[in-house]
Enzyme design. Structure first.
Site, mmCIF file in Angstrom:
data_model
loop_
_atom_site.group_PDB
_atom_site.id
_atom_site.type_symbol
_atom_site.label_atom_id
_atom_site.label_comp_id
_atom_site.label_asym_id
_atom_site.label_seq_id
_atom_site.Cartn_x
_atom_site.Cartn_y
_atom_site.Cartn_z
ATOM 1 N N CYS A 1 0.735 -1.105 0.109
ATOM 2 C CA CYS A 1 -0.025 -0.006 0.059
ATOM 3 C C CYS A 1 0.756 1.292 0.162
ATOM 4 C CB CYS A 1 -1.024 -0.021 1.442
ATOM 5 S SG CYS A 1 -1.913 -1.582 1.340
ATOM 6 N N HIS B 1 -2.254 6.880 4.333
ATOM 7 C CA HIS B 1 -1.394 5.799 4.603
ATOM 8 C C HIS B 1 -0.043 6.286 4.140
ATOM 9 C CE1 HIS B 1 -0.506 1.150 5.341
ATOM 10 N NE2 HIS B 1 -0.078 1.996 6.067
#
Length: 575
Positions: A71, A132
Protein backbone atom coordinates in the site's frame (compact mmCIF):
# COMPACT_ATOMS: atom_id res chain seq x y z
CA UNK A 1 -19.31 45.96 -35.82
CA UNK A 2 -17.77 42.50 -36.37
CA UNK A 3 -14.70 43.55 -34.38
CA UNK A 4 -16.89 44.73 -31.50
CA UNK A 5 -18.84 41.44 -31.54
CA UNK A 6 -15.59 39.42 -31.65
CA UNK A 7 -14.18 41.38 -28.72
CA UNK A 8 -17.35 40.66 -26.75
CA UNK A 9 -17.38 36.92 -27.55
CA UNK A 10 -13.63 36.26 -27.24
CA UNK A 11 -13.60 35.74 -23.45
CA UNK A 12 -16.49 33.28 -23.76
CA UNK A 13 -14.80 31.38 -26.62
CA UNK A 14 -11.43 31.10 -24.90
CA UNK A 15 -13.15 30.21 -21.63
CA UNK A 16 -15.01 27.38 -23.32
CA UNK A 17 -11.81 26.08 -24.89
CA UNK A 18 -10.04 26.27 -21.54
CA UNK A 19 -12.83 24.29 -19.87
CA UNK A 20 -12.69 21.67 -22.59
CA UNK A 21 -8.96 21.13 -22.17
CA UNK A 22 -9.07 21.25 -18.38
CA UNK A 23 -11.28 18.36 -17.33
CA UNK A 24 -12.31 17.41 -13.84
CA UNK A 25 -10.46 14.36 -12.52
CA UNK A 26 -12.03 11.57 -10.47
CA UNK A 27 -9.83 8.69 -9.33
CA UNK A 28 -11.25 5.54 -7.75
CA UNK A 29 -8.69 3.36 -5.96
CA UNK A 30 -9.70 0.15 -4.22
CA UNK A 31 -7.53 -1.38 -1.50
CA UNK A 32 -6.16 -4.94 -1.84
CA UNK A 33 -8.66 -5.81 -4.58
CA UNK A 34 -7.32 -8.13 -7.27
CA UNK A 35 -7.70 -7.82 -11.01
CA UNK A 36 -9.63 -11.09 -10.93
CA UNK A 37 -12.32 -9.57 -8.70
CA UNK A 38 -13.68 -7.23 -11.38
CA UNK A 39 -16.36 -8.28 -13.84
CA UNK A 40 -14.82 -6.67 -16.91
CA UNK A 41 -11.60 -8.60 -16.19
CA UNK A 42 -13.40 -11.94 -16.25
CA UNK A 43 -15.07 -12.41 -12.86
CA UNK A 44 -18.52 -13.95 -13.40
CA UNK A 45 -19.68 -14.19 -9.79
CA UNK A 46 -18.76 -10.87 -8.15
CA UNK A 47 -21.16 -8.13 -9.25
CA UNK A 48 -19.35 -4.94 -10.29
CA UNK A 49 -21.70 -3.37 -12.89
CA UNK A 50 -20.71 0.22 -12.12
CA UNK A 51 -16.98 -0.43 -12.39
CA UNK A 52 -17.67 -2.34 -15.59
CA UNK A 53 -19.55 0.73 -16.85
CA UNK A 54 -16.27 2.68 -16.84
CA UNK A 55 -14.66 -0.03 -19.00
CA UNK A 56 -17.59 -0.13 -21.43
CA UNK A 57 -17.54 3.65 -21.82
CA UNK A 58 -13.77 3.97 -22.12
CA UNK A 59 -10.49 2.06 -22.21
CA UNK A 60 -9.51 -1.10 -20.36
CA UNK A 61 -5.80 -1.71 -19.83
CA UNK A 62 -4.90 -5.39 -19.52
CA UNK A 63 -1.22 -4.87 -18.67
CA UNK A 64 -1.44 -2.18 -16.01
CA UNK A 65 1.24 -2.47 -13.31
CA UNK A 66 1.51 -1.13 -9.76
CA UNK A 67 4.91 0.38 -8.97
CA UNK A 68 5.02 -1.60 -5.70
CA UNK A 69 3.14 -4.60 -4.26
CA UNK A 70 2.33 -2.88 -0.93
CA UNK A 71 0.00 0.00 0.00
CA UNK A 72 2.36 2.75 1.20
CA UNK A 73 5.02 2.60 -1.57
CA UNK A 74 2.44 2.01 -4.30
CA UNK A 75 0.46 5.09 -3.29
CA UNK A 76 3.62 7.19 -3.05
CA UNK A 77 4.55 6.16 -6.60
CA UNK A 78 1.03 6.85 -7.88
CA UNK A 79 0.96 10.42 -6.51
CA UNK A 80 4.55 11.35 -7.49
CA UNK A 81 5.02 9.43 -10.75
CA UNK A 82 8.28 8.03 -9.38
CA UNK A 83 9.56 4.69 -8.15
CA UNK A 84 9.11 4.76 -4.35
CA UNK A 85 12.81 4.04 -3.83
CA UNK A 86 13.51 7.53 -5.21
CA UNK A 87 11.53 9.18 -2.40
CA UNK A 88 12.74 6.86 0.35
CA UNK A 89 9.32 5.25 0.74
CA UNK A 90 10.87 1.81 0.37
CA UNK A 91 11.97 -0.17 3.40
CA UNK A 92 15.40 -1.69 3.98
CA UNK A 93 13.88 -3.95 6.65
CA UNK A 94 11.05 -6.44 6.80
CA UNK A 95 8.18 -3.97 7.36
CA UNK A 96 7.26 -2.17 4.14
CA UNK A 97 4.31 0.00 5.25
CA UNK A 98 3.40 2.32 8.11
CA UNK A 99 1.82 0.44 11.01
CA UNK A 100 1.23 3.25 13.52
CA UNK A 101 -0.39 6.66 13.25
CA UNK A 102 2.30 7.86 15.68
CA UNK A 103 5.22 7.03 13.39
CA UNK A 104 7.44 9.87 12.16
CA UNK A 105 7.96 8.69 8.58
CA UNK A 106 5.93 9.76 5.58
CA UNK A 107 6.01 11.04 2.04
CA UNK A 108 8.86 13.61 2.06
CA UNK A 109 7.76 17.24 1.90
CA UNK A 110 9.99 17.91 -1.11
CA UNK A 111 8.12 15.34 -3.22
CA UNK A 112 5.80 16.85 -5.83
CA UNK A 113 2.38 15.21 -6.16
CA UNK A 114 0.06 15.77 -9.10
CA UNK A 115 -2.59 16.91 -6.60
CA UNK A 116 -0.25 19.74 -5.61
CA UNK A 117 0.30 20.72 -9.24
CA UNK A 118 -3.46 20.64 -9.88
CA UNK A 119 -4.05 22.91 -6.90
CA UNK A 120 -1.48 25.36 -8.30
CA UNK A 121 -3.45 25.30 -11.56
CA UNK A 122 -6.60 26.42 -9.76
CA UNK A 123 -8.24 23.06 -9.13
CA UNK A 124 -10.23 22.28 -5.99
CA UNK A 125 -8.85 19.01 -4.64
CA UNK A 126 -10.11 16.40 -2.19
CA UNK A 127 -9.02 13.07 -0.78
CA UNK A 128 -11.83 10.88 0.56
CA UNK A 129 -10.69 7.70 2.29
CA UNK A 130 -7.29 6.18 2.94
CA UNK A 131 -4.00 8.14 3.02
CA UNK A 132 -1.33 5.82 4.57
CA UNK A 133 1.58 8.16 3.85
CA UNK A 134 2.30 9.52 7.33
CA UNK A 135 1.05 12.29 9.58
CA UNK A 136 3.42 13.91 12.10
CA UNK A 137 7.19 14.47 12.34
CA UNK A 138 8.16 15.98 15.69
CA UNK A 139 4.98 16.77 17.62
CA UNK A 140 1.49 15.33 17.73
CA UNK A 141 0.02 18.32 15.89
CA UNK A 142 2.69 19.42 13.37
CA UNK A 143 0.83 17.45 10.63
CA UNK A 144 3.93 17.55 8.43
CA UNK A 145 2.74 14.55 6.37
CA UNK A 146 -0.96 15.42 6.34
CA UNK A 147 -2.69 15.37 2.90
CA UNK A 148 -3.10 19.17 3.07
CA UNK A 149 0.66 19.51 2.49
CA UNK A 150 0.45 17.50 -0.73
CA UNK A 151 -2.17 19.53 -2.54
CA UNK A 152 -5.45 18.29 -1.05
CA UNK A 153 -7.76 21.17 -0.02
CA UNK A 154 -10.20 18.82 1.64
CA UNK A 155 -9.64 15.55 3.49
CA UNK A 156 -12.19 13.17 4.94
CA UNK A 157 -10.83 9.78 5.85
CA UNK A 158 -8.11 7.79 7.57
CA UNK A 159 -4.46 8.67 7.97
CA UNK A 160 -3.68 4.98 8.42
CA UNK A 161 -5.23 1.90 6.85
CA UNK A 162 -8.08 -0.33 7.97
CA UNK A 163 -6.17 -2.86 10.07
CA UNK A 164 -7.77 -5.91 11.68
CA UNK A 165 -7.29 -4.12 15.01
CA UNK A 166 -9.89 -1.54 13.92
CA UNK A 167 -12.83 -3.90 14.46
CA UNK A 168 -13.18 -5.85 17.68
CA UNK A 169 -13.07 -9.61 17.23
CA UNK A 170 -11.28 -9.57 13.88
CA UNK A 171 -7.84 -10.43 15.24
CA UNK A 172 -4.65 -8.43 14.91
CA UNK A 173 -1.64 -8.74 12.65
CA UNK A 174 0.25 -6.07 14.63
CA UNK A 175 -0.31 -7.66 18.03
CA UNK A 176 0.94 -11.04 16.88
CA UNK A 177 4.05 -9.37 15.46
CA UNK A 178 4.61 -7.37 18.63
CA UNK A 179 4.21 -10.47 20.78
CA UNK A 180 6.81 -12.28 18.68
CA UNK A 181 9.24 -9.39 19.09
CA UNK A 182 8.60 -9.08 22.84
CA UNK A 183 8.83 -12.82 23.41
CA UNK A 184 12.59 -12.97 22.84
CA UNK A 185 13.71 -10.16 25.23
CA UNK A 186 11.13 -11.22 27.83
CA UNK A 187 12.30 -14.83 27.59
CA UNK A 188 15.91 -13.71 28.06
CA UNK A 189 14.93 -11.77 31.18
CA UNK A 190 13.04 -14.74 32.64
CA UNK A 191 15.89 -17.14 31.85
CA UNK A 192 18.38 -14.71 33.38
CA UNK A 193 16.32 -14.44 36.58
CA UNK A 194 15.95 -18.22 36.87
CA UNK A 195 19.69 -18.67 36.27
CA UNK A 196 20.56 -16.07 38.92
CA UNK A 197 18.29 -17.74 41.49
CA UNK A 198 19.73 -21.19 40.67
CA UNK A 199 23.33 -19.96 40.97
CA UNK A 200 22.45 -18.16 44.19
CA UNK A 201 21.08 -21.31 45.84
CA UNK A 202 24.00 -23.37 44.50
CA UNK A 203 26.38 -20.96 46.20
CA UNK A 204 28.14 -20.19 42.92
CA UNK A 205 26.98 -16.61 42.67
CA UNK A 206 25.61 -14.19 45.25
CA UNK A 207 22.71 -11.97 44.25
CA UNK A 208 20.42 -9.90 46.46
CA UNK A 209 16.70 -10.51 46.57
CA UNK A 210 16.23 -6.85 45.64
CA UNK A 211 17.79 -7.49 42.21
CA UNK A 212 15.56 -10.51 41.66
CA UNK A 213 12.49 -8.56 42.83
CA UNK A 214 13.21 -5.66 40.47
CA UNK A 215 13.81 -8.11 37.63
CA UNK A 216 10.41 -9.69 38.19
CA UNK A 217 8.78 -6.24 38.34
CA UNK A 218 10.43 -5.28 35.03
CA UNK A 219 9.12 -8.44 33.33
CA UNK A 220 5.60 -7.88 34.68
CA UNK A 221 5.63 -4.21 33.63
CA UNK A 222 6.81 -5.06 30.11
CA UNK A 223 4.07 -7.64 29.66
CA UNK A 224 1.44 -5.34 31.17
CA UNK A 225 2.45 -2.40 28.96
CA UNK A 226 2.35 -4.66 25.90
CA UNK A 227 -1.16 -5.86 26.72
CA UNK A 228 -2.41 -2.31 27.42
CA UNK A 229 -0.93 -1.06 24.17
CA UNK A 230 -2.42 -3.89 22.13
CA UNK A 231 -5.85 -3.50 23.75
CA UNK A 232 -5.91 0.23 22.97
CA UNK A 233 -4.42 -0.04 19.49
CA UNK A 234 -7.90 0.39 17.98
CA UNK A 235 -8.23 3.82 19.58
CA UNK A 236 -4.66 4.84 18.75
CA UNK A 237 -4.62 3.81 15.07
CA UNK A 238 -8.19 3.76 13.83
CA UNK A 239 -9.61 7.26 13.63
CA UNK A 240 -11.51 9.37 11.14
CA UNK A 241 -10.50 12.93 10.25
CA UNK A 242 -12.15 15.86 8.54
CA UNK A 243 -9.36 18.11 7.32
CA UNK A 244 -7.01 18.44 10.31
CA UNK A 245 -9.48 17.49 13.03
CA UNK A 246 -10.14 14.01 14.38
CA UNK A 247 -13.91 13.55 14.36
CA UNK A 248 -14.25 9.90 15.39
CA UNK A 249 -11.73 7.89 17.41
CA UNK A 250 -11.93 4.98 16.99
CA UNK A 251 -13.95 5.17 13.80
CA UNK A 252 -17.19 3.26 13.36
CA UNK A 253 -17.69 1.13 10.25
CA UNK A 254 -21.44 1.69 10.56
CA UNK A 255 -22.42 3.07 7.13
CA UNK A 256 -18.82 4.27 6.65
CA UNK A 257 -18.88 3.67 2.90
CA UNK A 258 -22.15 5.59 2.59
CA UNK A 259 -20.69 8.48 4.61
CA UNK A 260 -17.60 8.61 2.40
CA UNK A 261 -19.73 8.43 -0.74
CA UNK A 262 -21.83 11.37 0.46
CA UNK A 263 -18.66 13.34 1.25
CA UNK A 264 -17.39 12.72 -2.28
CA UNK A 265 -20.65 13.79 -3.90
CA UNK A 266 -20.96 16.87 -1.69
CA UNK A 267 -17.43 17.93 -2.66
CA UNK A 268 -18.27 17.70 -6.36
CA UNK A 269 -21.50 19.64 -5.88
CA UNK A 270 -19.65 22.41 -4.03
CA UNK A 271 -17.21 22.69 -6.93
CA UNK A 272 -19.31 21.89 -10.01
CA UNK A 273 -18.64 25.34 -11.47
CA UNK A 274 -14.85 25.08 -11.27
CA UNK A 275 -12.35 22.34 -12.12
CA UNK A 276 -11.86 19.75 -9.40
CA UNK A 277 -9.84 16.65 -8.57
CA UNK A 278 -11.52 14.02 -6.43
CA UNK A 279 -9.48 11.06 -5.15
CA UNK A 280 -11.78 8.38 -3.74
CA UNK A 281 -9.38 6.07 -1.93
CA UNK A 282 -11.58 3.22 -0.71
CA UNK A 283 -10.99 1.47 2.59
CA UNK A 284 -12.39 -1.74 1.10
CA UNK A 285 -11.32 -4.44 0.80
CA UNK A 286 -8.42 -4.28 3.25
CA UNK A 287 -9.02 -6.30 6.39
CA UNK A 288 -10.75 -5.98 8.71
CA UNK A 289 -13.57 -6.44 6.25
CA UNK A 290 -16.92 -4.74 6.72
CA UNK A 291 -20.10 -4.11 4.77
CA UNK A 292 -23.26 -2.11 5.43
CA UNK A 293 -26.48 -4.00 6.29
CA UNK A 294 -27.79 -3.50 2.73
CA UNK A 295 -24.83 -5.48 1.36
CA UNK A 296 -23.86 -7.88 4.12
CA UNK A 297 -24.52 -11.50 3.17
CA UNK A 298 -25.62 -10.60 -0.36
CA UNK A 299 -22.59 -11.67 -2.44
CA UNK A 300 -21.41 -15.15 -3.44
CA UNK A 301 -17.98 -14.51 -1.91
CA UNK A 302 -18.67 -13.96 1.77
CA UNK A 303 -17.79 -10.73 3.53
CA UNK A 304 -15.01 -9.97 1.04
CA UNK A 305 -17.49 -10.05 -1.84
CA UNK A 306 -19.96 -7.96 0.16
CA UNK A 307 -17.28 -5.28 0.67
CA UNK A 308 -16.32 -5.19 -3.02
CA UNK A 309 -19.95 -5.00 -4.15
CA UNK A 310 -20.59 -2.13 -1.74
CA UNK A 311 -17.55 -0.30 -3.15
CA UNK A 312 -18.99 -0.86 -6.64
CA UNK A 313 -22.28 0.67 -5.44
CA UNK A 314 -20.32 3.72 -4.22
CA UNK A 315 -18.64 4.07 -7.62
CA UNK A 316 -22.10 3.99 -9.21
CA UNK A 317 -23.45 6.70 -6.91
CA UNK A 318 -20.55 9.01 -7.76
CA UNK A 319 -20.86 8.30 -11.50
CA UNK A 320 -24.60 9.05 -11.32
CA UNK A 321 -23.90 12.33 -9.49
CA UNK A 322 -21.46 13.34 -12.25
CA UNK A 323 -24.21 12.63 -14.82
CA UNK A 324 -26.82 14.67 -12.90
CA UNK A 325 -24.46 17.66 -12.66
CA UNK A 326 -23.93 17.55 -16.41
CA UNK A 327 -20.20 16.91 -16.01
CA UNK A 328 -19.98 13.54 -17.75
CA UNK A 329 -18.25 14.79 -20.88
CA UNK A 330 -15.81 16.96 -18.99
CA UNK A 331 -14.65 14.46 -16.35
CA UNK A 332 -11.61 12.22 -16.71
CA UNK A 333 -12.17 9.04 -14.69
CA UNK A 334 -9.55 6.49 -13.64
CA UNK A 335 -10.29 3.29 -11.73
CA UNK A 336 -7.64 1.01 -10.20
CA UNK A 337 -6.43 -0.86 -7.11
CA UNK A 338 -3.26 -0.08 -5.14
CA UNK A 339 -1.87 -3.60 -5.70
CA UNK A 340 -3.00 -7.20 -6.07
CA UNK A 341 -5.26 -9.10 -3.71
CA UNK A 342 -3.91 -10.38 -0.39
CA UNK A 343 -4.14 -14.14 -0.93
CA UNK A 344 -3.04 -15.06 2.62
CA UNK A 345 -5.91 -13.23 4.29
CA UNK A 346 -8.44 -15.34 6.20
CA UNK A 347 -10.81 -14.87 9.12
CA UNK A 348 -10.37 -16.69 12.42
CA UNK A 349 -13.21 -18.96 11.25
CA UNK A 350 -11.20 -19.91 8.15
CA UNK A 351 -13.34 -17.90 5.71
CA UNK A 352 -11.22 -16.50 2.91
CA UNK A 353 -10.85 -12.73 3.28
CA UNK A 354 -8.53 -12.15 0.33
CA UNK A 355 -9.52 -11.58 -3.26
CA UNK A 356 -8.70 -13.07 -6.64
CA UNK A 357 -5.79 -12.24 -8.91
CA UNK A 358 -7.27 -14.27 -11.74
CA UNK A 359 -4.78 -16.30 -13.75
CA UNK A 360 -1.84 -14.51 -12.17
CA UNK A 361 0.57 -16.04 -9.66
CA UNK A 362 1.06 -14.75 -6.11
CA UNK A 363 -0.48 -11.66 -4.58
CA UNK A 364 0.08 -8.59 -2.46
CA UNK A 365 3.70 -8.16 -1.23
CA UNK A 366 5.15 -10.09 -4.21
CA UNK A 367 6.25 -9.04 -7.67
CA UNK A 368 4.71 -12.08 -9.26
CA UNK A 369 2.01 -10.80 -11.60
CA UNK A 370 -0.71 -11.40 -9.00
CA UNK A 371 0.89 -8.83 -6.72
CA UNK A 372 1.25 -5.99 -9.21
CA UNK A 373 -1.10 -6.59 -12.21
CA UNK A 374 -3.96 -4.22 -11.37
CA UNK A 375 -7.14 -2.93 -13.01
CA UNK A 376 -6.68 0.13 -15.19
CA UNK A 377 -9.91 1.69 -16.49
CA UNK A 378 -10.25 5.15 -18.08
CA UNK A 379 -13.26 7.17 -19.22
CA UNK A 380 -13.56 10.58 -20.82
CA UNK A 381 -16.49 10.66 -23.26
CA UNK A 382 -15.73 12.27 -26.59
CA UNK A 383 -11.99 12.24 -25.94
CA UNK A 384 -11.16 8.62 -25.10
CA UNK A 385 -12.88 6.12 -27.46
CA UNK A 386 -15.39 3.83 -25.75
CA UNK A 387 -15.08 0.06 -25.61
CA UNK A 388 -11.33 0.02 -26.26
CA UNK A 389 -8.94 -2.59 -24.88
CA UNK A 390 -5.15 -2.29 -24.77
CA UNK A 391 -2.58 -4.96 -23.92
CA UNK A 392 0.28 -2.47 -23.86
CA UNK A 393 2.54 -2.10 -20.85
CA UNK A 394 1.49 0.76 -18.53
CA UNK A 395 2.08 1.76 -14.90
CA UNK A 396 0.13 3.52 -12.16
CA UNK A 397 3.03 6.03 -12.18
CA UNK A 398 1.78 7.17 -15.60
CA UNK A 399 -1.20 8.98 -14.07
CA UNK A 400 1.07 11.73 -12.75
CA UNK A 401 2.45 12.65 -16.17
CA UNK A 402 -0.92 12.18 -17.91
CA UNK A 403 -2.73 14.57 -15.56
CA UNK A 404 0.04 17.17 -15.57
CA UNK A 405 0.14 17.22 -19.37
CA UNK A 406 -3.65 17.45 -19.66
CA UNK A 407 -3.84 20.65 -17.61
CA UNK A 408 -0.90 22.25 -19.42
CA UNK A 409 1.36 22.27 -16.38
CA UNK A 410 5.09 21.50 -16.54
CA UNK A 411 6.75 18.38 -15.24
CA UNK A 412 9.29 19.03 -12.46
CA UNK A 413 12.70 19.50 -14.07
CA UNK A 414 14.77 18.85 -10.96
CA UNK A 415 13.96 15.13 -10.63
CA UNK A 416 13.37 11.99 -12.63
CA UNK A 417 9.73 11.26 -13.42
CA UNK A 418 9.24 7.58 -14.28
CA UNK A 419 5.67 7.83 -15.57
CA UNK A 420 4.68 8.56 -19.18
CA UNK A 421 1.75 10.41 -20.72
CA UNK A 422 -0.99 7.84 -21.44
CA UNK A 423 -3.24 10.03 -23.58
CA UNK A 424 -1.70 9.13 -26.96
CA UNK A 425 -2.16 5.44 -26.12
CA UNK A 426 -5.67 5.89 -24.68
CA UNK A 427 -6.77 7.86 -27.75
CA UNK A 428 -5.26 5.35 -30.17
CA UNK A 429 -2.78 7.84 -31.59
CA UNK A 430 0.06 5.42 -30.82
CA UNK A 431 -0.07 1.63 -30.60
CA UNK A 432 3.03 0.98 -28.48
CA UNK A 433 3.66 1.91 -24.88
CA UNK A 434 6.49 4.30 -24.11
CA UNK A 435 7.69 1.92 -21.39
CA UNK A 436 10.46 -0.36 -22.59
CA UNK A 437 11.56 -1.37 -19.08
CA UNK A 438 9.80 -1.47 -15.72
CA UNK A 439 11.74 -2.18 -12.52
CA UNK A 440 10.04 -4.04 -9.70
CA UNK A 441 11.19 -3.50 -6.13
CA UNK A 442 10.48 -5.65 -3.10
CA UNK A 443 10.76 -2.92 -0.47
CA UNK A 444 14.07 -1.20 -1.37
CA UNK A 445 15.55 -4.24 -3.15
CA UNK A 446 15.42 -4.60 -6.92
CA UNK A 447 13.49 -7.81 -7.37
CA UNK A 448 12.57 -8.13 -11.05
CA UNK A 449 12.80 -6.37 -14.40
CA UNK A 450 10.20 -6.28 -17.19
CA UNK A 451 11.37 -5.66 -20.77
CA UNK A 452 9.12 -5.01 -23.75
CA UNK A 453 11.46 -4.75 -26.78
CA UNK A 454 10.40 -2.33 -29.48
CA UNK A 455 8.71 -4.01 -32.46
CA UNK A 456 8.29 -7.28 -30.56
CA UNK A 457 5.30 -9.06 -29.05
CA UNK A 458 7.40 -10.61 -26.29
CA UNK A 459 7.41 -9.17 -22.78
CA UNK A 460 10.32 -10.59 -20.83
CA UNK A 461 10.39 -10.64 -17.06
CA UNK A 462 13.52 -11.60 -15.10
CA UNK A 463 13.52 -12.28 -11.35
CA UNK A 464 16.71 -11.66 -9.37
CA UNK A 465 15.08 -13.42 -6.41
CA UNK A 466 11.69 -14.91 -5.57
CA UNK A 467 9.83 -15.39 -2.28
CA UNK A 468 9.73 -18.83 -0.71
CA UNK A 469 6.05 -19.75 -0.62
CA UNK A 470 4.89 -21.65 2.46
CA UNK A 471 3.63 -24.28 2.59
CA UNK A 472 5.60 -25.42 -0.42
CA UNK A 473 3.46 -25.59 -3.52
CA UNK A 474 1.02 -22.95 -2.25
CA UNK A 475 0.41 -19.52 -3.77
CA UNK A 476 1.57 -17.35 -0.87
CA UNK A 477 3.57 -16.97 2.33
CA UNK A 478 1.04 -18.25 4.84
CA UNK A 479 3.63 -18.58 7.62
CA UNK A 480 4.47 -14.85 7.66
CA UNK A 481 1.13 -13.43 6.36
CA UNK A 482 3.01 -11.44 3.71
CA UNK A 483 6.10 -12.45 1.74
CA UNK A 484 9.45 -11.02 2.81
CA UNK A 485 12.22 -9.49 0.70
CA UNK A 486 15.41 -10.93 2.16
CA UNK A 487 17.07 -14.15 3.27
CA UNK A 488 16.09 -16.66 4.55
CA UNK A 489 12.64 -15.94 3.09
CA UNK A 490 13.76 -15.66 -0.55
CA UNK A 491 15.71 -17.64 -3.15
CA UNK A 492 18.26 -15.77 -5.26
CA UNK A 493 18.67 -16.61 -8.94
CA UNK A 494 21.85 -16.39 -11.00
CA UNK A 495 21.16 -16.30 -13.87
CA UNK A 496 17.81 -14.60 -13.24
CA UNK A 497 14.58 -16.57 -13.54
CA UNK A 498 13.21 -15.62 -16.96
CA UNK A 499 9.63 -15.68 -18.30
CA UNK A 500 7.95 -14.51 -21.51
CA UNK A 501 4.68 -13.03 -20.25
CA UNK A 502 3.23 -12.86 -23.75
CA UNK A 503 3.18 -16.67 -23.79
CA UNK A 504 3.20 -17.50 -20.08
CA UNK A 505 1.28 -14.78 -18.19
CA UNK A 506 0.83 -17.10 -15.20
CA UNK A 507 4.62 -17.45 -14.82
CA UNK A 508 4.49 -21.23 -14.58
CA UNK A 509 7.50 -22.27 -16.67
CA UNK A 510 10.88 -20.49 -16.39
CA UNK A 511 12.85 -20.30 -19.61
CA UNK A 512 16.33 -21.79 -19.98
CA UNK A 513 19.09 -21.58 -22.61
CA UNK A 514 17.70 -24.85 -23.95
CA UNK A 515 14.13 -23.59 -24.34
CA UNK A 516 14.92 -19.99 -25.36
CA UNK A 517 17.67 -19.57 -28.00
CA UNK A 518 18.22 -15.89 -27.10
CA UNK A 519 18.29 -16.49 -23.34
CA UNK A 520 21.78 -15.07 -22.72
CA UNK A 521 21.20 -12.10 -25.03
CA UNK A 522 17.99 -11.23 -23.20
CA UNK A 523 19.67 -11.49 -19.80
CA UNK A 524 22.54 -9.30 -21.01
CA UNK A 525 20.16 -6.56 -22.14
CA UNK A 526 18.32 -6.71 -18.81
CA UNK A 527 21.58 -6.55 -16.85
CA UNK A 528 22.57 -3.45 -18.82
CA UNK A 529 19.17 -1.88 -18.14
CA UNK A 530 19.60 -2.58 -14.42
CA UNK A 531 23.02 -0.95 -14.45
CA UNK A 532 21.67 2.13 -16.21
CA UNK A 533 18.68 2.37 -13.89
CA UNK A 534 20.58 1.97 -10.62
CA UNK A 535 22.85 4.86 -11.62
CA UNK A 536 19.79 7.12 -11.53
CA UNK A 537 18.72 6.06 -8.01
CA UNK A 538 20.21 8.42 -5.45
CA UNK A 539 20.49 7.70 -1.74
CA UNK A 540 17.79 9.53 0.24
CA UNK A 541 16.59 9.38 3.86
CA UNK A 542 14.62 6.19 4.44
CA UNK A 543 11.08 6.96 5.52
CA UNK A 544 10.45 3.36 6.56
CA UNK A 545 13.51 2.94 8.78
CA UNK A 546 13.05 1.43 12.24
CA UNK A 547 13.20 4.90 13.80
CA UNK A 548 10.54 6.22 11.42
CA UNK A 549 8.28 3.18 11.86
CA UNK A 550 8.16 2.75 15.64
CA UNK A 551 5.29 4.09 17.74
CA UNK A 552 6.23 7.37 19.42
CA UNK A 553 3.80 8.41 22.17
CA UNK A 554 4.58 12.13 21.72
CA UNK A 555 3.35 11.88 18.11
CA UNK A 556 0.11 10.11 18.94
CA UNK A 557 -2.92 11.89 17.39
CA UNK A 558 -5.59 12.07 20.05
CA UNK A 559 -8.94 13.85 20.09
CA UNK A 560 -9.19 13.76 23.89
CA UNK A 561 -6.20 12.65 25.94
CA UNK A 562 -4.22 9.47 26.47
CA UNK A 563 -5.74 9.18 29.94
CA UNK A 564 -9.19 9.13 28.27
CA UNK A 565 -7.86 6.53 25.80
CA UNK A 566 -8.18 8.95 22.88
CA UNK A 567 -11.95 8.59 22.50
CA UNK A 568 -14.38 10.94 20.78
CA UNK A 569 -17.33 10.79 18.42
CA UNK A 570 -18.25 13.98 16.60
CA UNK A 571 -19.91 12.02 13.77
CA UNK A 572 -22.83 10.84 15.87
CA UNK A 573 -22.13 7.20 15.01
CA UNK A 574 -21.39 4.27 17.30
CA UNK A 575 -17.68 3.56 17.64
Amino acid sequence: MKLVLLAFLLPWITGAQHTKTRPNFVVFMLDDVGIGDIGCYGNKTLRTPNIDRIANDGVKLNHHIAAAPLCTPSRAAFLTGRYPVRSGVASLGSVGVFLFSASSGGLPAEEVTFSKLLKEEGYSTALIGKWHLGMNCNTRDDLCHHPHHYGFDYFYGMIMTNLKDCIRGCGSVISSGLRRRFTVPTSYLVITLITLVTLHYAGLFRVTWRVIFYGIIIVILLLALLQIFIYNLRNLNCFLMRDQQIIQQPFSVENLTRRMTNEAINFMQRNENKPFFLFVSFIQAHTALFASPDFRGKSMHGLYGDAVEEADWSVGQILDAIEKMGLRNNTFIYFTSDQGAHVEEAAATGEKHGGSNGIYKGGKSTNWEGGIRIPGLFRWPGVIPAGTVSDELTSNMDIFTTVVKLVGSSLPSDRIIDGHDLMPLLQGKIRTSEHEFLFHYCNAYLNAVRWHPRHSNSIWKAFLFTPNFYPEGSNGCFNTHVCMCMAPFVTYHDPPLLFDLSKDPSETTPLTPETEPYFHDIIQVIHQAVENHTKTVKKVPNQLSFNNLIWKPWLQPCCSSLSEFCYCDREGGQA
